[in-house]
Design a protein around this motif. Sequence first.
Motif, short mmCIF file in Angstrom:
data_model
loop_
_atom_site.label_atom_id
_atom_site.label_comp_id
_atom_site.label_asym_id
_atom_site.label_seq_id
_atom_site.Cartn_x
_atom_site.Cartn_y
_atom_site.Cartn_z
N GLY A 135 0.80 -1.23 0.00
CA GLY A 135 0.00 0.00 0.00
C GLY A 135 0.82 1.27 0.00
O GLY A 135 0.26 2.35 0.07
N GLY A 154 -5.86 2.17 -3.92
CA GLY A 154 -6.39 2.12 -2.55
C GLY A 154 -7.62 2.99 -2.39
O GLY A 154 -8.06 3.64 -3.33
N ARG A 222 -0.95 -5.12 5.03
CA ARG A 222 -1.40 -3.95 4.28
C ARG A 222 -1.35 -2.76 5.23
O ARG A 222 -1.57 -2.92 6.43
N GLU A 224 -2.35 -0.01 7.57
CA GLU A 224 -3.58 0.20 8.33
C GLU A 224 -3.72 1.63 8.84
O GLU A 224 -4.82 2.15 8.96
N ASP A 248 -5.34 3.00 4.09
CA ASP A 248 -4.85 1.75 3.52
C ASP A 248 -3.76 1.99 2.48
O ASP A 248 -3.18 1.06 1.94
#
Lengths: 421, 118
Positions: A135, A154, A222, A224, A248
């Motif tokens: 990400g 994203g 990923r 957060e 994200d």
Amino acid sequence: MEFKNLVIIGGGPAGLAAAKSAYDSGERDILILERESELGGILNQCIHNGFGLHTFKEELTGPEYAQRYIDEINDRKIEYKLNTTVIDVSRDKIVTYVSSNDGLVEINAKAIIFACGCRERPRGAINIAGMRGAGVYSAGTAQKLVNIDGYMPGKEVVILGSGDIGLIMARRMTFEGAKVKAVIELMPFSAGLNRNIVQCLNDFDIPLHFSHTIVEVVGKDRVESVLVAKVDEKLNPIMETAFSIPCDTILLSVGLLPENELAKNASVELSNITGGAIVDDSMMTNVDGVFQCGNVLHVHDLVDFVSAESEVAGQCAVNYINGKARSAEKIEILTTNGVRYCVPEIILKDNEFKPLALKVRVANVFKKVKLQVLLDDNILISKNRAVVAPGEMENIALTSEQVQKLKTANKIEIKLVSEVL
Amino acid sequence: MIKEMICISCPMGCHLSCDITDMNDIKVTGNTCPRGVLYAKDELTQPKRIVTGSMRVVGGNKAMLSVKTSNAIDKHLIFDSLRLLNEIKVNAPIHIGDVMIENVLGTGVNFVATKEIL
């Protein structure tokens, strides 16, 4: 070994303008080498408008601006090779490239123009702590994914750095349905254009946090969230001020670096400030017959100025190929008092009294100043500026008469002076 | 009353000062070109933007076609106009300037192609 008069490395805006101008200066033996599958360079993914106001007196999108030059290349039947990567350039001007069509080929060139642009500073260059979840993208990579490939990287986005690509991508991601939570800028000012802050952030109420940085990336598989903190005057994070933003995706817009690995191999002398070559007013580097223009030389804000600069490089490369005598005498431009750099850095003391653009960047934001060019301590040009900022390049256009004075001076200095004094 | 703004007509980004004491006679200073005055007046009365976006391509040499509105449209219509782009796919070949969506939301402005697709 093949032979070419002029090899241009890169088929983006710089390479195309240089090729067009070289052709129009009489050269016919030109080859453009482009590593992507189409000409146009980064313009192809810059689908927003704002290009071409200087060059074409109208407002175009990136792909439209590129197509204008691609048409000029095709009209002149200038040779180019796509999907072709240059892997080496030697000091004696042997260009080695590879492509699946031709294999490995060496070309002995009379002149070479580096027009290979810049690349983005990656995560590794800025040392953000935290986990290595998916990400995290550079803003330009995200731009390519969205605009060329049609993928969204994203949904909830934090952008680090307020350079133009970051600002443009804040709007673009918003347009495609993502929520851009914030833009985080380390410095107390933006490296991007003011208009982009207005039309890409303010229009959509996207917060811009100056003097802040990301101190931690959270998320194992990923992203957060990110931990963001204010920085002090020395740009060190103040951890007590840290706050978390759930997201994200992180886009990095933390600067561009001229891509000069090839030029280094060719013994081209680079500037510590611009990251590009040190050139004279013919755009030639310290290596005879090797020229640079566009973002490989110094990062521009406007493609229009890239095109103009590259046309000079194309024309001067042809002069070189034709054996036009060059002055050995030269003078270095001094940049002082808030002026960070000027390109070209060197002025040849010859009789080429043609209009010339000096491209200048300042070191900080200054208000109510005069930007001055001084010859032997006498003012040649003095421009009043309400605000100057590192994000906005100053283009000082000199007339032939002013260039004549410049070339006969013994000292050239560019500086800022406070208007208040 | 003076309202400060930054002109977005071109990348110069002039700092404009607008005297809005009389909204029917807005006085603009700080502009470098006449477009600054037009921008300031529009921005204070009816803000407009050129919208750029992309559409999916069927059967072409590229996945995405970039488009723009042929003129600026009202700012509050931006997201509704973008929704139109996601509703349809377009067939190759496409040339720069080809009208892809006519009369966007009744504005009289079209979405036109900004890229050559073979």
